[in-house]
Scaffold this active site. Structure first.
Site, PDB file in Angstrom:
ATOM      1  N   ASP A  94       1.013  -1.035   0.111  1.00 40.28           N
ATOM      2  CA  ASP A  94      -0.055  -0.122   0.048  1.00 40.28           C
ATOM      3  C   ASP A  94       0.585   1.264   0.219  1.00 40.28           C
ATOM      4  O   ASP A  94       1.687   1.380   0.976  1.00 40.28           O
ATOM      5  CB  ASP A  94      -1.244   0.176   1.451  1.00 40.28           C
ATOM      6  CG  ASP A  94      -1.750   1.267   1.070  1.00 40.28           C
ATOM      7  OD1 ASP A  94      -2.381   1.285   0.102  1.00 40.28           O
ATOM      8  OD2 ASP A  94      -1.589   1.888   2.262  1.00 40.28           O
TER       9      ASP A  94
ATOM     10  N   GLU B 167      -1.191  -1.475  -4.425  1.00 36.92           N
ATOM     11  CA  GLU B 167      -2.431  -0.151  -5.442  1.00 36.92           C
ATOM     12  C   GLU B 167      -2.256   0.356  -5.972  1.00 36.92           C
ATOM     13  O   GLU B 167      -1.594   1.079  -6.744  1.00 36.92           O
ATOM     14  CB  GLU B 167      -3.586  -0.138  -3.997  1.00 36.92           C
ATOM     15  CG  GLU B 167      -4.843   0.088  -3.941  1.00 36.92           C
ATOM     16  CD  GLU B 167      -5.423   0.564  -2.879  1.00 36.92           C
ATOM     17  OE1 GLU B 167      -6.105  -0.059  -2.727  1.00 36.92           O
ATOM     18  OE2 GLU B 167      -5.248   1.516  -2.422  1.00 36.92           O
TER      19      GLU B 167
ATOM     20  N   ASP C 127      -2.182   0.875   7.259  1.00 33.51           N
ATOM     21  CA  ASP C 127      -2.055   0.496   5.984  1.00 33.51           C
ATOM     22  C   ASP C 127      -1.728  -0.172   5.482  1.00 33.51           C
ATOM     23  O   ASP C 127      -1.367  -0.745   4.610  1.00 33.51           O
ATOM     24  CB  ASP C 127      -1.019   1.887   5.611  1.00 33.51           C
ATOM     25  CG  ASP C 127      -1.051   3.463   6.628  1.00 33.51           C
ATOM     26  OD1 ASP C 127      -1.029   4.380   5.238  1.00 33.51           O
ATOM     27  OD2 ASP C 127      -1.415   3.931   6.976  1.00 33.51           O
TER      28      ASP C 127
END
Length: 209
Positions: free
Chosen positions: A7, A68, A141
């Site tokens: 992330d 992502e 996160d």
């Protein structure tokens, strides 16, 4: 399959490693965040993130890296630094010779919760449930990185640089390639990914007619 989920973030970059067996049962191998101080110059901050990603890859030996996709929002400065971290992650996967998969936030949410518009609390709850954890990892996160890893392990599509081990792949430029015939669901997913990459990483909800 062992997947490293990332992330991307400059202050906190979530890193999660997940094992998924043929029955789709997932287990957590590692989770954490790579941090960098705001007192450091930008290139030193990126170097710290890169070192952390390299260390996790070396220590846990994932088969694939999933990250992502960054979307443009109002805060362009934040997007710029996050995209720089994304570049660092891409470079780390390249140095390690690993295939890379890029998944959109809505795709990750849909894979983990069944709802592409799920909020962070729902995603974190389902990550803990899927992995059999007593509570969601903190900070957010960290949980997000595990969600990204689970998403790729379950869907197994969208690999960049894979050597014939992906049913369908979409390049960064939006070129679609497939090995064998696709199910209707795979075809829809692939076409959506190809269209998104051709038009750029802009959240469609923020596009104006």
């Amino acid at each position: 399959m062992r997947v490293l989920g990332i992330d991307p973030g400059i202050t906190r970059c979530g890193l999660g490693v997940v094992d998924v067996d043929p029955s789709r049962r997932a287990s957590m191998v590692f989770v954490g965040v790579a941090r960098s101080s705001t007192e450091l110059a930008q290139h030193f901050r990126l170097a710290k993130i890169a070192d952390a990603i390299d260390h996790v890859i070396s220590l846990y030996e994932p088969e694939v890296v999933a990250i992502e996709q960054v979307f443009a929002q109002d805060n362009l400065r934040s997007v710029s630094t996050t995209m720089q971290v994304m570049g660092v992650a891409l470079a780390a996967a390249g140095r390690a010779g690993l295939p890379m998969a890029i998944h959109t936030p809505s795709e990750v949410k849909s894979a983990v919760t069944g709802n592409g518009n799920a909020d962070k609390a729902q995603v974190q709850h389902m990550v803990a449930r899927i992995l059999g954890l007593d509570k969601p990892p903190k900070p957010a996160d960290a949980a997000d990185s595990l969600a990204i890893a689970i998403c790729h392990a379950w869907r197994g599509t969208g690999l960049l640089g894979a050597r014939g081990d992906s049913t369908v792949a979409v390049s960064q430029s939006g070129k679609l390639s497939a090995r064998g015939s696709l199910t209707p669901a795979q075809q829809m997913w692939a076409e959506a990914q190809a269209a998104q990459r051709r038009t750029g990483a802009v959240d469609p909800r923020r596009r104006r007619s």
